[in-house]
Design an enzyme around this catalytic site. Structure first.
Site, short mmCIF file in Angstrom:
data_model
loop_
_atom_site.label_atom_id
_atom_site.label_comp_id
_atom_site.label_asym_id
_atom_site.label_seq_id
_atom_site.Cartn_x
_atom_site.Cartn_y
_atom_site.Cartn_z
N HIS A 171 -3.41 -4.13 -4.95
CA HIS A 171 -3.58 -3.70 -3.52
C HIS A 171 -4.89 -4.37 -3.06
O HIS A 171 -5.87 -3.74 -3.26
CB HIS A 171 -3.30 -1.98 -3.22
CG HIS A 171 -3.70 -1.87 -1.72
ND1 HIS A 171 -4.18 -0.80 -1.44
CD2 HIS A 171 -2.94 -2.44 -0.81
CE1 HIS A 171 -4.08 -0.56 0.11
NE2 HIS A 171 -3.65 -1.75 0.33
N SER A 190 0.93 -1.21 0.04
CA SER A 190 -0.03 0.14 0.02
C SER A 190 0.97 1.38 -0.03
O SER A 190 0.43 2.28 -0.33
CB SER A 190 -0.82 -0.05 1.18
OG SER A 190 -0.19 -0.12 2.48
N ASN A 201 -6.43 4.53 0.71
CA ASN A 201 -5.68 4.92 1.88
C ASN A 201 -5.71 6.34 2.01
O ASN A 201 -5.37 6.86 2.95
CB ASN A 201 -4.18 4.33 2.09
CG ASN A 201 -4.45 2.71 2.53
OD1 ASN A 201 -5.39 2.31 2.92
ND2 ASN A 201 -3.28 2.20 2.19
N GLU A 239 -7.25 -2.29 -5.57
CA GLU A 239 -6.51 -1.33 -6.36
C GLU A 239 -5.63 -1.61 -7.27
O GLU A 239 -4.59 -2.48 -6.99
CB GLU A 239 -5.99 -0.21 -5.33
CG GLU A 239 -7.02 0.53 -4.66
CD GLU A 239 -6.74 1.66 -3.73
OE1 GLU A 239 -6.85 2.59 -3.50
OE2 GLU A 239 -5.72 1.18 -2.76
N1 CAA Z 1 -10.48 -12.58 8.04
C1 CAA Z 1 -11.51 -13.13 7.46
N2 CAA Z 1 -12.74 -13.17 7.39
C2 CAA Z 1 -13.30 -12.46 8.43
C3 CAA Z 1 -12.34 -11.98 9.33
C4 CAA Z 1 -10.98 -11.87 9.33
N3 CAA Z 1 -10.14 -11.25 10.03
N4 CAA Z 1 -13.13 -11.07 10.20
C5 CAA Z 1 -14.33 -11.23 9.80
N5 CAA Z 1 -14.68 -12.08 8.65
C6 CAA Z 1 -15.69 -12.42 7.82
C7 CAA Z 1 -16.24 -13.69 8.57
O1 CAA Z 1 -16.85 -14.27 7.37
C8 CAA Z 1 -17.38 -13.31 9.37
O2 CAA Z 1 -18.32 -14.13 9.57
P1 CAA Z 1 -17.94 -15.46 10.38
O3 CAA Z 1 -17.16 -15.11 11.59
O4 CAA Z 1 -19.35 -15.84 11.27
O5 CAA Z 1 -17.72 -16.53 9.61
C9 CAA Z 1 -17.74 -11.90 8.73
O6 CAA Z 1 -16.62 -11.43 8.16
C10 CAA Z 1 -18.45 -10.93 9.80
O7 CAA Z 1 -17.61 -11.00 10.74
P2 CAA Z 1 -18.19 -10.28 12.10
O8 CAA Z 1 -19.68 -10.70 12.32
O9 CAA Z 1 -17.11 -11.06 12.98
O10 CAA Z 1 -17.84 -9.08 12.41
P3 CAA Z 1 -18.41 -7.55 11.38
O11 CAA Z 1 -19.92 -8.15 10.76
O12 CAA Z 1 -18.05 -6.69 12.09
O13 CAA Z 1 -17.36 -7.75 10.02
C11 CAA Z 1 -15.42 -6.87 9.29
C12 CAA Z 1 -16.13 -7.83 10.32
C13 CAA Z 1 -15.59 -7.63 8.00
C14 CAA Z 1 -13.90 -6.94 9.52
C15 CAA Z 1 -16.11 -5.42 9.23
O14 CAA Z 1 -16.05 -5.00 10.46
C16 CAA Z 1 -15.63 -4.39 8.14
O15 CAA Z 1 -15.74 -4.42 7.14
N6 CAA Z 1 -14.64 -3.72 8.74
C17 CAA Z 1 -13.98 -2.68 8.02
C18 CAA Z 1 -12.56 -3.35 7.40
C19 CAA Z 1 -11.85 -2.33 6.68
O16 CAA Z 1 -12.22 -1.28 6.50
N7 CAA Z 1 -10.90 -2.68 5.88
C20 CAA Z 1 -10.00 -2.03 5.21
C21 CAA Z 1 -8.75 -1.61 5.97
S1 CAA Z 1 -7.66 -0.65 4.97
C22 CAA Z 1 -6.49 -1.60 4.22
O17 CAA Z 1 -6.80 -2.88 4.41
C23 CAA Z 1 -5.65 -1.19 3.46
C24 CAA Z 1 -4.26 -0.92 3.94
O18 CAA Z 1 -3.29 -0.85 3.07
C25 CAA Z 1 -3.97 -0.68 5.28
#
Ligand code: CAA
Length: 285
Positions: free
Chosen positions: A141, A120, A192, A153
């Site tokens: 990305h 990233s 980002n 991306e």
């Molecule tokens: N890995 C894989 N799958 C996951 C997971 C993980 N770490 N966390 C959650 N999940 C999946 C699972 O399938 C989960 O269902 P089950 O546990 O029942 O199988 C489903 O997502 C829903 O999870 P939860 O019910 O535990 O929680 P949630 O509904 O709050 O979802 C989340 C969790 C998907 C992480 C959600 O909170 C979310 O979308 N958060 C925002 C994440 C985000 O913005 N990511 C981008 C970050 S920036 C980046 O990555 C770029 C960079 O360069 C830094």
């Protein structure tokens, strides 16, 4: 023709899930890492995460087993590169390490192989010379968690060929992701840049004592319908990753983008990276 063979370099959280995404779409996948421990953890994570998809009915159990069966894990980079059609590098976010990896990939992979970095903060132009194939090189990305987040991306450097981008866009679509196509490199790419604006504002608000981190997270979730608040998001992504991206954006824009806020720097210096270390803005122990 069979599905393209994919090599993922780096068996951490991102590399492991990126590998699983390709395997679920039918690609034979090798995950490579120098750490045997990381390789073992990666296999366990794939079993758990892909198995979970079947348990909750998102995919058939037989397809989950087939996807896991399409994956292999190795410590040998050269052997894995020799049969790859696409390489996605998700190793440490350090330029010296990436340059070494891309030099080895450039030497070992077949001519047609496209080399992509999941980085990233390190644009592929900084790896062009080492790879020896700037035209077949780009950033691809993914977002954390890669099994869940729908965007990828796709970022060319100024020598990336149109054919390379067309292939990467097709592969991205084939794994069921939405490609966000950039026309040129910009520090932080699109997502980002947007995310850092939010995170910096959140950190500044709490530093000024204007609201608690819990309430700022509540405002983002309940007022703006974000799935996570900015402090929860920093703990998920990791304060080390947030810090490194901000330093890279600051340096690459000659200071136009802000350096890490002192409160982010403090957590980083203390090793409080968030979920991965047990403590960040929140306690995860
Ligand atoms: N890995 C894989 N799958 C996951 C997971 C993980 N770490 N966390 C959650 N999940 C999946 C699972 O399938 C989960 O269902 P089950 O546990 O029942 O199988 C489903 O997502 C829903 O999870 P939860 O019910 O535990 O929680 P949630 O509904 O709050 O979802 C989340 C969790 C998907 C992480 C959600 O909170 C979310 O979308 N958060 C925002 C994440 C985000 O913005 N990511 C981008 C970050 S920036 C980046 O990555 C770029 C960079 O360069 C830094």
């Amino acid at each position: 023709m069979g599905q393209e063979r994919v090599l993922v370099v780096g068996a951490g959280a991102m590399g492991t899930q990126i590998g699983a995404v390709f395997a679920l779409a039918g690609h034979p996948v090798t995950v490579q890492d120098i750490s045997e421990d990381a390789l073992e953890r990666s296999q366990a994570v794939v079993r758990k995460r892909v198995g979970r998809l079947a348990e909750k009915g998102a995919i058939e159990a037989v397809d989950a087993e087939a996807a896991i069966g399409r994956m292999s894990w190795t410590a040998n980079l050269e052997d894995a590169a020799a049969t790859a059609d696409l390489v996605v590098e998700a190793a440490s976010e350090r330029l010296d390490i990436k340059r070494e990896v891309f030099a080895r990939l450039g030497a070992a992979a077949p001519e047609h192989t496209i080399l992509a970095t999941n980085s990233s903060s390190i644009p592929s132009s900084l790896l062009a010379e080492a790879s020896g194939r700037a035209d077949r090189l780009c950033n691809m990305h993914f977002f954390n968690p890669a099994l869940v987040m729908q965007a990828v991306e796709v970022v060319p450097n100024d020598q990336t060929s149109e054919a390379t981008i067309e292939t990467v866009l097709r592969l991205t679509e084939g794994i069921g992701k939405h490609a966000v196509r950039l026309h040129a490199e910009v520090p932080g790419f699109v997502a980002n840049r947007l995310m850092m604006a939010l995170l910096n504002e959140a950190v500044a608000l709490q530093a000024q004592g204007l609201a608690s981190i819990e309430d700022i997270d509540a405002a983002a979730k309940l007022g703006l319908a974000h799935p996570m608040g900015p402090f929860e998001l920093m703990d998920l992504v990791g304060l080390d990753v947030v810090h490194d991206i901000q330093v890279a954006m600051h340096d690459m824009t000659d200071g136009d983008d802000p350096a890490p806020h002192p409160d982010v720097q403090r957590l980083y210096d203390a090793g409080h990276y968030g979920q991965k270390s047990g403590k960040g803005w929140y306690d995860h122990s």
